[in-house]
Write a protein that holds these residues in place. Sequence first.
Motif, mmCIF file in Angstrom:
data_model
loop_
_atom_site.group_PDB
_atom_site.id
_atom_site.type_symbol
_atom_site.label_atom_id
_atom_site.label_comp_id
_atom_site.label_asym_id
_atom_site.label_seq_id
_atom_site.Cartn_x
_atom_site.Cartn_y
_atom_site.Cartn_z
ATOM 1 N N GLY A 395 0.762 -1.244 -0.057
ATOM 2 C CA GLY A 395 -0.151 0.110 -0.317
ATOM 3 C C GLY A 395 0.868 1.298 -0.213
ATOM 4 N N ASP A 396 2.101 1.191 -0.520
ATOM 5 C CA ASP A 396 2.865 2.611 -0.632
ATOM 6 C C ASP A 396 2.435 3.383 -1.282
ATOM 7 O OD1 ASP A 396 4.978 4.170 -0.149
ATOM 8 O OD2 ASP A 396 6.444 2.911 -0.771
ATOM 9 N N TYR A 397 2.282 4.632 -0.775
ATOM 10 C CA TYR A 397 1.732 5.881 -1.571
ATOM 11 C C TYR A 397 2.389 6.931 -1.387
ATOM 12 C CZ TYR A 397 -0.854 7.000 2.812
ATOM 13 O OH TYR A 397 -1.056 7.228 4.229
ATOM 14 N N PRO A 398 2.477 8.057 -2.142
ATOM 15 C CA PRO A 398 3.424 8.970 -2.238
ATOM 16 C C PRO A 398 2.965 10.227 -1.640
ATOM 17 C CG PRO A 398 2.334 8.887 -4.416
ATOM 18 C CD PRO A 398 1.906 7.936 -3.650
ATOM 19 N N GLY A 399 3.592 11.109 -1.122
ATOM 20 C CA GLY A 399 3.145 12.492 -0.651
ATOM 21 C C GLY A 399 2.787 13.451 -1.573
ATOM 22 N N TRP A 400 2.437 14.486 -1.086
ATOM 23 C CA TRP A 400 2.125 15.646 -1.961
ATOM 24 C C TRP A 400 3.074 16.695 -1.733
ATOM 25 C CZ3 TRP A 400 -2.772 18.812 -0.862
ATOM 26 C CH2 TRP A 400 -2.717 20.153 -1.538
ATOM 27 N N ALA A 401 3.991 17.134 -2.484
ATOM 28 C CA ALA A 401 4.939 18.109 -2.264
ATOM 29 C C ALA A 401 4.415 19.688 -2.603
ATOM 30 C CB ALA A 401 6.119 18.012 -3.248
ATOM 31 N N PRO A 402 4.542 20.600 -1.361
ATOM 32 C CA PRO A 402 4.036 21.866 -1.422
ATOM 33 C C PRO A 402 4.328 22.865 -2.683
ATOM 34 C CG PRO A 402 4.901 21.222 0.508
ATOM 35 C CD PRO A 402 5.424 20.281 -0.154
ATOM 36 N N ASN A 403 3.546 23.285 -3.248
ATOM 37 C CA ASN A 403 3.738 24.439 -4.304
ATOM 38 C C ASN A 403 3.347 25.780 -3.819
ATOM 39 O OD1 ASN A 403 4.114 25.903 -6.619
ATOM 40 N ND2 ASN A 403 2.476 24.945 -7.667
ATOM 41 N N ARG A 404 4.025 26.490 -3.198
ATOM 42 C CA ARG A 404 3.672 27.915 -2.539
ATOM 43 C C ARG A 404 3.389 28.944 -3.816
ATOM 44 N NH1 ARG A 404 3.658 28.467 2.696
ATOM 45 N NH2 ARG A 404 4.685 27.071 3.943
ATOM 46 N N ASN A 405 3.881 28.740 -4.839
ATOM 47 C CA ASN A 405 3.553 29.505 -6.237
ATOM 48 C C ASN A 405 2.049 29.183 -7.025
ATOM 49 O OD1 ASN A 405 6.040 31.082 -5.888
ATOM 50 N ND2 ASN A 405 7.104 29.441 -6.820
ATOM 51 N N SER A 406 1.224 28.129 -6.282
ATOM 52 C CA SER A 406 0.067 27.726 -6.927
ATOM 53 C C SER A 406 -0.870 28.964 -7.016
ATOM 54 C CB SER A 406 -0.430 26.773 -5.985
ATOM 55 O OG SER A 406 -1.970 26.707 -6.204
ATOM 56 N N ASP A 407 -1.531 29.138 -8.267
ATOM 57 C CA ASP A 407 -2.583 30.124 -8.520
ATOM 58 C C ASP A 407 -3.729 29.927 -7.583
ATOM 59 O OD1 ASP A 407 -0.966 31.383 -10.495
ATOM 60 O OD2 ASP A 407 -1.694 30.322 -12.043
ATOM 61 N N ILE A 408 -4.118 28.765 -7.371
ATOM 62 C CA ILE A 408 -5.304 28.532 -6.458
ATOM 63 C C ILE A 408 -5.221 28.766 -5.297
ATOM 64 C CG2 ILE A 408 -5.081 25.899 -6.412
ATOM 65 C CD1 ILE A 408 -8.268 28.004 -6.961
ATOM 66 N N LEU A 409 -3.777 28.716 -4.778
ATOM 67 C CA LEU A 409 -3.521 28.939 -3.507
ATOM 68 C C LEU A 409 -3.743 30.626 -3.158
ATOM 69 C CD1 LEU A 409 -2.487 28.633 -0.654
ATOM 70 C CD2 LEU A 409 0.023 28.587 -1.421
ATOM 71 N N LYS A 410 -3.281 31.275 -4.061
ATOM 72 C CA LYS A 410 -3.449 32.698 -4.231
ATOM 73 C C LYS A 410 -4.781 33.384 -3.917
ATOM 74 C CE LYS A 410 0.987 33.414 -6.843
ATOM 75 N NZ LYS A 410 1.516 33.705 -8.173
ATOM 76 N N VAL A 411 -5.546 32.240 -4.790
ATOM 77 C CA VAL A 411 -7.194 32.847 -4.795
ATOM 78 C C VAL A 411 -7.680 32.656 -3.264
ATOM 79 C CG1 VAL A 411 -9.310 32.171 -5.432
ATOM 80 C CG2 VAL A 411 -7.505 32.478 -7.183
ATOM 81 N N LEU A 412 -7.369 31.308 -2.763
ATOM 82 C CA LEU A 412 -7.958 30.982 -1.354
ATOM 83 C C LEU A 412 -7.353 31.619 -0.450
ATOM 84 C CD1 LEU A 412 -8.959 28.342 -3.135
ATOM 85 C CD2 LEU A 412 -8.507 27.114 -1.225
ATOM 86 N N ASP A 413 -6.185 32.135 -0.416
ATOM 87 C CA ASP A 413 -5.496 32.966 0.569
ATOM 88 C C ASP A 413 -5.869 34.220 0.762
ATOM 89 O OD1 ASP A 413 -3.791 33.772 2.574
ATOM 90 O OD2 ASP A 413 -1.917 34.023 1.142
ATOM 91 N N GLU A 414 -6.087 34.911 -0.552
ATOM 92 C CA GLU A 414 -6.768 36.231 -0.523
ATOM 93 C C GLU A 414 -8.357 36.089 0.108
ATOM 94 O OE1 GLU A 414 -6.023 37.633 -4.207
ATOM 95 O OE2 GLU A 414 -3.888 37.875 -4.165
ATOM 96 N N LEU A 415 -9.159 35.220 -0.449
ATOM 97 C CA LEU A 415 -10.371 35.064 -0.165
ATOM 98 C C LEU A 415 -10.588 34.878 1.224
ATOM 99 C CD1 LEU A 415 -12.379 33.099 -2.943
ATOM 100 C CD2 LEU A 415 -12.669 35.405 -2.318
ATOM 101 N N TYR A 416 -9.673 33.895 1.683
ATOM 102 C CA TYR A 416 -9.933 33.591 3.407
ATOM 103 C C TYR A 416 -9.767 34.959 3.970
ATOM 104 C CZ TYR A 416 -9.774 31.464 7.778
ATOM 105 O OH TYR A 416 -9.966 30.989 8.999
ATOM 106 N N GLN A 417 -8.652 35.712 3.594
ATOM 107 C CA GLN A 417 -8.196 36.798 4.485
ATOM 108 C C GLN A 417 -9.515 37.841 4.525
ATOM 109 O OE1 GLN A 417 -4.407 38.278 3.742
ATOM 110 N NE2 GLN A 417 -4.550 39.846 5.512
#
Length: 486
Positions: A395-417
């Motif tokens: 059942g080995d499965y990989p992790g998910w490497a962070p992408n701090r330059n994600s476009d959708i991250l910017k959308v969620l970050d600004e909306l949440y604030q």
Amino acid sequence: MNDEIRALEPRELWNKFADLNEVPRPSKKEERVIEFIKKFGNGLKLETEVDKVGNVVIRKPATPGMENKKPVILQSHLDMVHQKNNDTSFNFEQQGIDMYVDGDWVRAKGTTLGADNGLGVATMMAILESKNIDHPALEALFTIDEETGMTGAKGLEPGMLKGEILLNLDTEEDDEIGIGCAGGVDITASGTYQEEEVLAGVAAFSITVRGLTGGHSGMDIIKGLGNANKLMNRLLYRASEELELRVAEINGGGLRNAIPRESEAVVVIDEMQVKVFKAEMDKAVEAIKTEFSTLETKLSISIEETKVPENVMNLLSQEVLLKTVYAAHNGVYRMSPDIEGLVETSNNIAKVEVKEGNINIKCLTRSSVDSTKEDLANSLTAVFELAGYEVEKSGDYPGWAPNRNSDILKVLDELYQKMNNEKANIAACHAGLECGIIGQHYPDLDMISFGPTIRGAHSPDERASISSAQKYWKFVLEILKNIPQN
């Protein structure tokens, strides 16, 4: 049943959650819920597809004026962890979840609630059914078997999805935006032993550890909660060092992704040593309860006389077993040097079963760094193989490497604030999200994870915050309105 849940706001979310929780859906037993979601999509006359492993995809065109937005994949898993209290009579394969309102919380009666990830599934259903929610073109991806192997995500075929942004609805803190997660591997150690016939002049005792908090073996591992298998082993080891104690059987824990809350062992002691045995156990129990007095307020350890069994483990096998479980690492192995407060690597000794000549030990090792996951897995393998046990990694499965330059991250970050007048907690989590596996199939996807506040996941204490669900629902609707243009 669950009428008070259906009356909660937002009604469209809680009604879909109530509908879902009427359908049995334990991991590996998702046939009914797959059919339920398939009928739901077809009933809405939306394009609905079930792939060869059982994942369901429902597609809904963009609402007027949203056609030029990037297409979005909404994703949640259909299965739920099936845990119940020992004194609760419940069949997860036949019964729906019985819920109730407790202040700001929705809970289940003696079982897991299924808010992980049922509230995500309910969100997707509500959006698919809606006629007044603005959204771009949607693909709702309902995966199977996330909790016990992620076989749904693993079986997802390239080319099935066309979306460019994936919104994973499986985070359990409403102020958190997830940008990474841990991978994992199952480790199973198995062995055999010779049984010996119990002679006359002995007494038998049942030792039971119960009342531990339990919880998610990834998200809650940092809390230092009690592990029933380790506590039971500690008791047995102490008694066997001091006395001629013999183990007849052990049954502790259950699912790999749940910190074990309960364990029971049957032991045999010479009648002449019973008084000393009870005194030694009283001391050991008192020490454990003192150590865990802050974290485990409901911890109960009982030692009661029981029927003398016919057989016990041979002495050498018993000694090897108790030393092996003692030596095997449980809990946090390494904290992340890059993200403050994040567990990087851990192990959960989830199941210890000793009965009728067979030994079975199940672990789940997690890490956001593949090399460290391998290091800990090798350490555990070495311990178990030194004991003479066979070890299987699966059942080995990989992790998910962070992408701090994600476009959708910017959308969620600004909306949440903007919506909450505070910054969101942008973080990776020490749990297995399907994003890492889906990202392998679709490497160009821009992925993010968020969700409502859920406490006690993977345990019968699981509960979902009503006020948080309201906050989360508003957030989802604003995100859909603010998806970037193509």
